[in-house]
Scaffold this active site. Sequence first.
Site, PDB file in Angstrom:
ATOM      1  N   CYS A   1      -0.408  -5.018   7.037  1.00 22.55           N
ATOM      2  CA  CYS A   1      -0.068  -3.912   7.944  1.00 22.55           C
ATOM      3  C   CYS A   1       0.804  -4.428   9.100  1.00 22.55           C
ATOM      4  CB  CYS A   1      -1.333  -3.247   8.471  1.00 22.55           C
ATOM      5  SG  CYS A   1      -2.592  -2.984   7.202  1.00 22.55           S
TER       6      CYS A   1
ATOM      7  N   CYS B   1       0.808  -1.220   0.000  1.00 25.59           N
ATOM      8  CA  CYS B   1       0.000   0.000   0.000  1.00 25.59           C
ATOM      9  C   CYS B   1       0.843   1.273   0.000  1.00 25.59           C
ATOM     10  CB  CYS B   1      -0.898   0.016   1.233  1.00 25.59           C
ATOM     11  SG  CYS B   1       0.072   0.109   2.741  1.00 25.59           S
TER      12      CYS B   1
HETATM   13 FE1  FES Z   1      -1.102   0.283   4.466  1.00 31.72          FE
HETATM   14 FE2  FES Z   1      -2.388  -0.770   6.460  1.00 31.72          FE
HETATM   15  S1  FES Z   1      -3.193  -0.248   4.519  1.00 31.72           S
HETATM   16  S2  FES Z   1      -0.279  -0.361   6.325  1.00 31.72           S
END
Ligand code: FES
Length: 142
Positions: free
Chosen positions: A104, A35
């Site tokens: 994450c 992400c």
């Molecule tokens: Fe990027 Fe959680 S969505 S660290």
Amino acid sequence: MEPYTDKVVEHFKNPRNVGEIEDADGIGHIGSEVCGDIMDLYIKVKNNVLVDVKYKTYGCGAAIASGSMLTELIKGKTIDDVLKVTNKRVVEALGGLPGPKVHCSVLAEDALKSALNDYYLKTTGKGLPGFKPRSEHSHDEK
Ligand code: FES
């Protein structure tokens, strides 16, 4: 249905050990390849024990909770113990994370490995054995 456990929500609202350590012995800086979110981890080491730990994340709620839980799992522990802490441990300690949010917790584990790698580099001249970041800070270049 609430996707997050009470523990995740609690750590998100009230994260532990947030900040920086100015004279840190090791600094981890990592970006998620999934992400692009970022986590920094600072460790202070004395006699092989992580006497102080702080983290900062420019990440989602699950990253905030994962970093917070990670610091609780590693603070005051020996490097040997800390080396056994994986993202799975973090997820378990949080009572679980929704599937799409497991990465994450990987960000938290990678930040820890990155900080330990930095510490090893500074103290022994060699990096953490077997350290290969799954993610690098690659923000804008794609
Ligand atoms: Fe990027 Fe959680 S969505 S660290």
